[in-house]
Design an enzyme around this catalytic site. Structure first.
Site, PDB file in Angstrom:
ATOM      1  N   UNK A 140       0.813  -1.218   0.000  1.00 36.37           N
ATOM      2  CA  UNK A 140       0.000   0.000   0.000  1.00 36.37           C
ATOM      3  C   UNK A 140       0.845   1.265   0.000  1.00 36.37           C
ATOM      4  O   UNK A 140       0.320   2.369  -0.151  1.00 36.37           O
ATOM      5  CB  UNK A 140      -0.956  -0.007   1.196  1.00 36.37           C
ATOM      6  N   ASP A 160      -8.530  -3.514  -5.061  1.00 34.50           N
ATOM      7  CA  ASP A 160      -7.252  -3.108  -4.475  1.00 34.50           C
ATOM      8  C   ASP A 160      -6.152  -3.993  -5.046  1.00 34.50           C
ATOM      9  O   ASP A 160      -6.325  -5.203  -5.162  1.00 34.50           O
ATOM     10  CB  ASP A 160      -7.287  -3.242  -2.949  1.00 34.50           C
ATOM     11  CG  ASP A 160      -6.423  -2.195  -2.257  1.00 34.50           C
ATOM     12  OD1 ASP A 160      -5.283  -1.987  -2.727  1.00 34.50           O
ATOM     13  OD2 ASP A 160      -6.873  -1.602  -1.271  1.00 34.50           O
TER      14      ASP A 160
END
Length: 346
Positions: A16, A67
């Protein structure tokens, strides 16, 4: 002897921490086009929520999210498992139940053998099975760097959706995982991670946030999000701005993974930390360098940040305890400050 492939050496970013900074993302998402209005889309991108939510009109809503990122660990199976766990987490962060995952794969087929990609996808499949869903399909492209993630669909009772915009003043704030994932993975990439800290970050990233589905059944849980690439402060600011509130974070109550503070002192701070602070540092009070490194640390597959009304605190603590989750308090929400400071750190 065949040389072991280190996936992190084939990407410029990690997990991330690959996220585009909040400041730049704001520019990208700004549009002069007239907005399309759909009355059934009850959660879109206005409040920086974890997923979109569509009301079917029968008491049930569909949750949709995606994601994906580049490797944060060297092992292909672990990379796939972490990426999938992280993607599925968005469903749990809205309070829902995942029902299906679709794989997203980018892979440098002229650089790495297909067997590596097979292990990545298998890791994703393993995480899906842990969440009780099938990896139902996907799409792949030839790309310069390895990329993996999921598009995930979930369901929820419409009235149980937990939005960033529904938090209330006076709520206590709790986290379900310690911070410091970005710091430990940076230490590993720099070759500074001690043997006793090997695997700590991976274990944290692979911990499924399924507890979110249970928290959503508690009316006193007013908002919930997962702490990922923008760090604890960044995601807390999203809740505060969505709900028109301010917050206080108690730095002495923040839990970190073992060794985090030592690695900060050794300079093992990911680049995403600085980008995060540059984006929202003007919205937080004065921080020490250590506080900045911890509170702005980009988490990959981080824990849930949960806002809980006082009369529901014990219920939430009991749910977490029964699930084996080490829940800990990190702060509280308060009425919106008249100053530009959204989050004060004490």
């Amino acid at each position: 002897m065949e040389e072991k492939i280190r996936l992190t050496q084939y990407s410029h970013g990690a997990g991330u921490g690959c996220k585009i900074s909040p400041k730049v993302l704001g520019t990208i998402l700004h549009s002069e086009l007239e907005k399309f209005y759909d009355p059934n889309l009850i959660v879109g991108n206005e409040t920086a929520d974890d997923a979109a939510v569509y009301d079917l009109g029968n008491g049930t809503a569909i949750i949709s999210t995606t994601d994906f990122f580049m490797p944060i660990v060297d092992d292909p199976f672990d990379f796939g498992r972490i990426a999938a766990t992280n993607a599925i987490s968005d469903i749990f962060a809205m309070g829902g139940k995942p029902i299906m995952g679709i794989a997203i794969l980018g892979f440098p087929t002229n650089v790495l053998p297909a067997e590596v990609a097979q292990k990545i996808v298998d890791g994703g499949r393993f995480a899906c099975h842990q969440a009780g869903i099938a990896l139902a399909g996907g799409h792949s492209i030839d790309s310069p760097e390895p990329i993996f993630g999921l598009a995930v669909t979930g369901v929820i009772d419409t009235e149980k959706v937990k939005r960033n915009a529904s938090a209330k003043s006076g709520c206590k704030l709790y986290m379900t995982k310690p911070l410091g994932i970005g710091i430990l993975t940076t230490a590993e990439k720099k070759g500074k991670l001690k043997p006793e800290h090997q695997g700590l970050a991976t274990a944290a990233m692979c911990q499924m946030n399924s507890i979110g589905s249970q928290f959503s059944q508690v009316d006193g849980v007013t908002a919930m999000t997962d702490v990922t690439g923008f760090g604890l402060l960044g995601h807390l600011i999203e809740i505060c701005e969505g709900s028109n509130l301010s917050a206080v974070v108690f730095s002495d109550k923040i839990k970190t993974l073992d060794g985090v503070k030592d690695y900060i002192a050794q300079g093992c701070v990911p680049g995403g930390t600085g980008r995060n602070f540059d984006s929202y540092g003007h919205k937080v009070g004065i921080l020490t360098e250590e506080q900045k490194a911890i509170l702005c640390d980009p988490q990959t597959s981080g824990g849930l940040l949960v806002a809980v009304e006082l009369n529901s605190v014990q219920t939430v603590i009991d749910i977490a305890k029964d699930a084996g989750i080490d829940l800990y308090e990190v702060g509280k929400l308060k009425p919106k400050s008249e100053s530009d400071i959204v989050v004060e750190v004490k």
